[in-house]
Design a protein around this motif. Structure first.
Motif: not given
Length: 256
Positions: A198-200, A205-211, A230-234
């Protein structure tokens, strides 16, 4: 498949951690209701805020409790179901029966998804009830985008959409945590690896900040100011984690 899911569901509720987690989470949600009502201000971030009312209360309640569910209670329930049963040898007892690894994992994933849906819906219902009982209703409300005004019905749809997007993030978390549990030798290591992921992800990437910043991401996404995919990484985490875990389960030697 249905009897297997029923068996998983019953085993999940036989663990004291499940009921304790649900009661503790409900208590936290109620406490946050009182906390928000005392403030009377809902903050999107350090700069933007609006007065609380019956129409937007459940959205800001989600912001307050989302961190608890994604960082603590949610992962603990997932890891307890996936990793603890493996290390304690319960998997081997279950797999004595003519059950495929794929069906067992699918049953576990679905029952955990239903459990997490209960936590999400519980937050929404408490927020809606507390908001309409303790706060005034308004004819129009704005959220992060000040140029977009919502009537009460549209605000309710906004709240539903916010919780739906949050649940999608939770499902992505479930798939990633499942993969971690499959590869890690113990529950404690699995949990700390998840925290590290989560932290890493913020630095990856900013795209992974949703966690880690789920509520902030949802606010920006619905306001049209989210500048990342948003939808692509999720969906990538959800589907990729699920398929990778399924593959490892089919290849792993569970008799060891």
């Amino acid at each position: 498949m249905l009897p297997l899911m029923q068996s998983e569901w019953e085993r999940m509720w036989k663990r004291k951690k499940t009921m304790v987690s649900l009661i503790l989470f409900a208590a936290i949600v109620v406490f946050d209701c009182f906390f928000l009502k005392m403030q009377m201000i809902g903050a999107f971030d350090n700069v933007n805020s609006v007065p609380l009312n019956a129409q937007n209360f459940s959205v800001f309640l989600l912001k307050e409790v989302s961190f608890i569910l994604t960082l603590i209670i949610g992962p603990l329930i997932m890891i307890d179901s996936l990793n603890s049963e493996n290390t304690s040898g319960q998997f081997r007892l279950v797999l004595i029966r003519p059950i495929t690894f794929s069906r067992l994992y699918l049953a576990k994933w679905i029952t955990l998804a239903i459990m997490l849906l209960i936590f999400t819906c519980l937050t929404f219902m408490i927020g809606e009830v507390a908001g309409h009982l303790g706060l005034p209703s308004v004819e129009h409300v704005t959220f992060l985008n000040p140029n977009r005004s919502y009537d009460p019905w549209e605000a309710f749809q906004y709240s539903l959409q916010s919780y739906g997007l949050f649940y999608l993030i939770i499902l992505a978390e479930l798939s990633v945590v499942s993969l971690i549990c499959t590869m890690m030798p113990s529950s404690i290591i699995s949990y700390f690896v998840w925290i590290g992921v989560m932290v890493g992800s913020l630095y990856l990437s900013d795209m992974m900040s949703f966690f880690l910043l789920s509520a902030s991401t949802i606010f920006k996404l619905l306001a049209g100011s989210y500048n990342e995919y948003f939808y692509l990484p999720v969906l990538g985490c959800l589907g990729g984690g699920f398929l990778a875990t399924m593959f490892i389960w089919n290849k792993k030697n569970w008799s060891k």
